[in-house]
Write an enzyme that holds these catalytic residues in place. Structure first.
Site, PDB file in Angstrom:
ATOM      1  CG  ASP A  29      29.789  21.390  -3.906  1.00  0.00           C
ATOM      2  OD1 ASP A  29      28.827  22.177  -3.822  1.00  0.00           O
ATOM      3  OD2 ASP A  29      30.386  20.948  -2.909  1.00  0.00           O
ATOM      4  CG  ASP A  78      26.261  25.385   2.173  1.00  0.00           C
ATOM      5  OD1 ASP A  78      26.147  26.172   3.121  1.00  0.00           O
ATOM      6  OD2 ASP A  78      27.275  24.690   1.965  1.00  0.00           O
ATOM      7  CE  LYS A  80      29.575  27.051   4.340  1.00  0.00           C
ATOM      8  NZ  LYS A  80      29.286  26.250   3.126  1.00  0.00           N
TER       9      LYS A  80
END
Ligand code: C5P
Length: 255
Positions: A29, A78, A80
């Site tokens: 991140d 990721d 989502k």
């Protein structure tokens, strides 16, 4: 290679046969590809899978997936995903074309079914269903009009994942036992919200330590800030891997 997949998901691979490092997913991140490379140069020897999330993918796009792949690590994208079936299916097909190993999709029955269709022909892409985010507490569910417990919601969504043919779920380290006892399918359980003992939990309402999560039955742990923000990220990752390995090794001692 197991079941045509690069990554083993066999539940009978247990305990000391597991290389804990391969089960540590590092959440990369950071805002730029440059920062990502600097971080990877530091931790690549000590983590198994690299998770690219919304921040880095938004700033750098698919090129950053290729950059991480050059480090020889499986990529966990990721995103989502949640949308109508047509959009999910087409998006997942594009992700599959990128040679990604894991993709997250919110646990909505139609979205999960579309995601499984979208990766058809690309079994090397694992579809992971997001059950209930680890920053969600009981009061948050109640606010949305849901009266059941968090665990009840996690298990219900894990069941949707199994029925749709997903490979695994994202759940906190408090829920693996309930998932395993309710669902026969060999779902991988991938656990974020992991904090070494004594560290702050940030916004995670259902945080667990690496040891607790592995003992509870998690297969992979996702860790970001405790590594990224450590004074020595490599040493922080290594300490987490050691704690995970001790917990996996203990599994092989139990009957
Ligand atoms: O820094 P931290 O270890 O809290 O990072 C957790 C990572 O896992 C973040 O990238 C976040 O987007 C992700 N996450 C998730 N599902 C959750 C909680 C966090 O995918 N339930």
């Amino acid at each position: 290679m197991v079941n045509g997949k690069e990554i083993s998901m066999e539940r009978n691979i247990k305990g000391s046969e597991i290389q804990a490092k391969e089960r540590l997913v590092f959440a990369l991140d950071v805002p730029t590809a440059k920062a990502a490379e600097a971080m990877l140069d530091c931790v690549q020897e000590t983590v198994g899978v690299i998770k690219i999330g919304l921040e880095l993918f938004t700033s750098e796009g698919p090129a950053v997936v290729r950059m991480v792949q050059r480090y020889g690590k499986p990529v966990f994208l990721d995103l989502k995903v949640l949308d109508i079936a047509e959009t999910v299916q087409r998006t997942v097909a594009r992700v599959a074309d990128m040679g990604v190993s894991f993709l997250t999709v919110h646990a909505d029955r139609k979205a999960l079914a579309a995601a499984v269709q979208g990766r058809a022909g690309n079994p090397a892409l694992y579809i992971l269903a997001v059950t209930v985010l680890t920053n969600v507490a009981q009061a948050d569910l109640r606010e949305c009009g849901f009266d059941g417990t968090v665990e009840h919601a996690v298990v219900a969504r894990a069941r949707l994942a199994a029925e749709a043919g997903c490979d695994g779920v994202i759940a906190s380290g408090r829920e693996p036992a309930a998932i395993r006892s309710a669902i026969d399918a060999p779902l991988l359980i991938v656990t974020p919200g992991v904090r070494p003992a004594g560290q702050g939990e940030d916004e995670h309402a259902r945080a667990t330590t690496p040891r607790q999560a592995i003992h509870a039955g998690a297969d992979y742990l996702v860790v970001g800030r405790p590594i990224r923000d450590a004074p020595d990220p490599r040493a922080a990752a290594q300490a987490i891997v050691s704690e995970m390995q001790a917990a996996f090794d203990q599994q092989s001692l139990s009957p």
